[in-house]
Design an enzyme around this catalytic site. Structure first.
Site, PDB file in Angstrom:
ATOM      1  N   LYS A 263      66.379   4.515  82.576  1.00  0.00           N
ATOM      2  CA  LYS A 263      66.319   5.958  82.386  1.00  0.00           C
ATOM      3  C   LYS A 263      65.307   6.590  83.346  1.00  0.00           C
ATOM      4  CE  LYS A 263      67.206   5.788  77.370  1.00  0.00           C
ATOM      5  NZ  LYS A 263      68.360   6.705  77.293  1.00  0.00           N
ATOM      6  N   ARG A 337      75.694   1.197  70.783  1.00  0.00           N
ATOM      7  CA  ARG A 337      77.026   0.824  70.290  1.00  0.00           C
ATOM      8  C   ARG A 337      77.218  -0.691  70.322  1.00  0.00           C
ATOM      9  NH1 ARG A 337      79.640   4.529  74.835  1.00  0.00           N
ATOM     10  NH2 ARG A 337      77.660   5.541  74.360  1.00  0.00           N
TER      11      ARG A 337
END
Length: 510
Positions: A263, A337
């Site tokens: 990130k 996920r």
């Protein structure tokens, strides 16, 4: 904080011994002859106070009123939402007054929603994080009396509000801890302490146990961190022995660098809040300990860090999930996920009547809904309706988004059964479609709380959402326990398509 419910009218409130008397004034206010009513009537007549929610007027040493400070707050129509706004508006004044004892006088016609808003709103507004400060300034407010027209009629709502406030604060405190404190190991320890204090069942698995179960997707995400993963199983058994449980699955990424797909550094510190789903599950269990509803609940928390060292999983890797489905990793920052999918498969062994996963899953959901409503996805209309109603009642709202099959087209890949990301469009929906592949055996809902689990900027910190929603949903199931649903034809077909070794392993552990 100690909350008390008391039958109180304006005349009685005038003699209440407290530091601050907070009087909520609705647009249907009718003046009496007591000192409090006269003060309110004079302020309204002079135009110094509006009954609009959030408007305030302070008074000091008012004649005939025992409290040295009186705070008049507009509360609109007196609904829970307006009471919440009034209490939040009063929070700044209360903090500056250093009040230790507060009395809140609710309008005579207030219902349970207003009681809940008063309790939870006060608890939320007075929360102070002190865990890692060398010279902490504690919360001044110690006792809050909530005055209503008939305390007996509001006992149930008051008890539920107090439990919600306790659970929300528990979740906020965990979420606010720095990532070198709130590690996966710490979450496991907190779960054990909570279970011991409340009589819950608990199991905390480490890497070896998770590998033995076959959670290959979860294990891969954790590979890049020196902190060992934890898979937490909590069991609250308030219903009958044979009742199918509700399963809550909370994403527990205690820090998310993005992994190899790292990130940007700006605001990366806020990725300590990526375990907001896990915190909400633990907070909900803390609230269940207070209320003890007649329902069975299982909490599943896959917890690890997502770090970028030499052992980390990488784009192009193929992972084998507990379900037997293979996953091509196209972006390691779509890790939530990948840990949730194994937990959703694990949930099948409890033969649940419904499964709800809670995750700070996608920035796309923040773009879609901001910080007001959590995103809701559901494979079952009844479950979706129940969750929406619970969110509205708890003032913790969500909004249902679609699950059309066409949204899954971008997850197709030449190299595995499914990819973990698609393009930028409809990112929150695509993530939900990924999870849905692993939740075919039961009614399932997914709450994307990326925009609601914490706040940034000057108000930076965990919110404890959606503990209020989850608790309200579970309380609505109290005593209503249908049998576990049968797997759908689609789920059965998917199970048959899984590799034989994975099917036999899952069956052996079911």
């Amino acid at each position: 904080m100690d909350f008390e419910l008391k039958t109180l009218d304006a005349a009685g409130a005038a003699s209440e011994k407290c530091d601050v008397l907070l009087v909520l004034v609705t647009d249907s206010f009718r003046a009496g002859k007591d000192p409090v009513s006269r003060l309110v009537a004079a302020a309204l007549d002079a135009g110094d106070l509006e009954p609009k929610a959030g408007k305030l007027l302070q008074a000091y040493r008012s004649e005939g009123i025992a409290a040295p400070r009186v705070l008049l707050a507009g509360a609109g129509d007196g609904s829970g939402r307006k009471v919440q706004q009034a209490v939040q508006a009063a929070a700044g004044v209360l903090r500056s007054s250093a009040a230790k004892k507060l009395t809140i006088l609710l309008p005579a016609a207030s219902g349970g929603d207003a009681v809940r808003a008063a309790v939870c709103g006060t608890a939320e507004s007075s929360y102070v994080y002190v865990a890692t400060k060398s010279k902490p300034e504690g919360r001044e407010l110690r006792k809050v009396t909530v005055g209503v027209a008939d305390a007996g009629a509001q006992r149930g709502a008051f008890a539920r509000a107090k439990a919600a406030a306790v659970g929300i604060e528990f979740a906020r405190e965990l979420a606010n801890l720095p990532p070198n404190y709130a590690t996966p190991t710490r979450l496991g320890e907190e779960a054990k302490k909570l279970a011991k204090a409340s009589g819950f069942g608990v199991e905390v698995m480490g890497p070896k146990e998770v590998a033995k179960v076959g959670m290959g997707s979860f294990l891969s995400v954790a590979k890049g961190s020196a902190e060992p993963l934890r898979f937490i199983v909590l069991r609250y058994e308030g219903g009958s022995r044979g009742d199918a449980p509700i399963v809550l699955v909370g994403k527990g990424i205690t820090f998310d660098t993005g992994g190899i797909s790292i990130k940007p550094s700006g605001e990366m510190d806020e990725m300590k809040f990526d375990m907001g789903g896990a915190a909400s599950v633990l907070g909900t269990f803390r609230a269940l300990a207070e209320l003890k509803p007649k329902v069975n609940v299982v909490g599943l928390i896959p917890s690890c860090e997502n770090m970028p060292d030499g052992a980390a999983y990488k784009p192009g890797d193929i992972l084998t999930s507990l379900s037997g489905q293979t996953i091509e990793v196209l972006n390691t920052d779509a890790e939530g996920r990948l840990i949730l999918c194994d937990a959703l498969t694990y949930a099948e062994r409890f033969k649940p009547r419904a499964v709800v996963d809670i995750a700070t899953l996608t920035g796309a959901c923040v773009v879609a809904l901001g910080g007001i409503r959590s995103g809701l996805f559901a494979s079952d209309d009844q479950l979706a309706t129940q969750l929406q109603a619970a969110g509205d009642a708890a003032l913790d709202p969500c909004w249902r988004l679609p699950l059309d099959d066409e949204y899954a087209e971008g997850l197709k890949t030449n190299f595995a059964d499914v990819a973990n990301v698609a393009g930028r469009a409809a990112g929150a929906v695509v993530a939900a479609k990924f999870l849905q592949r692993f939740a075919q055996a039961y009614p399932w809902a997914h709450l994307d709380v990326a925009g609601t689990a914490w706040k940034g900027g000057a108000a930076k910190g965990g919110t404890g959402r959606p503990v209020g929603l989850l608790l309200e949903f579970l309380m609505a199931q109290d005593g209503a326990a249908p049998a576990a649903p049968k797997a759908s034809a689609k789920a059965s077909k998917a199970a048959k398509a899984a590799p034989a070794n994975k099917r036999s392993k899952a069956a052996a552990r079911a």
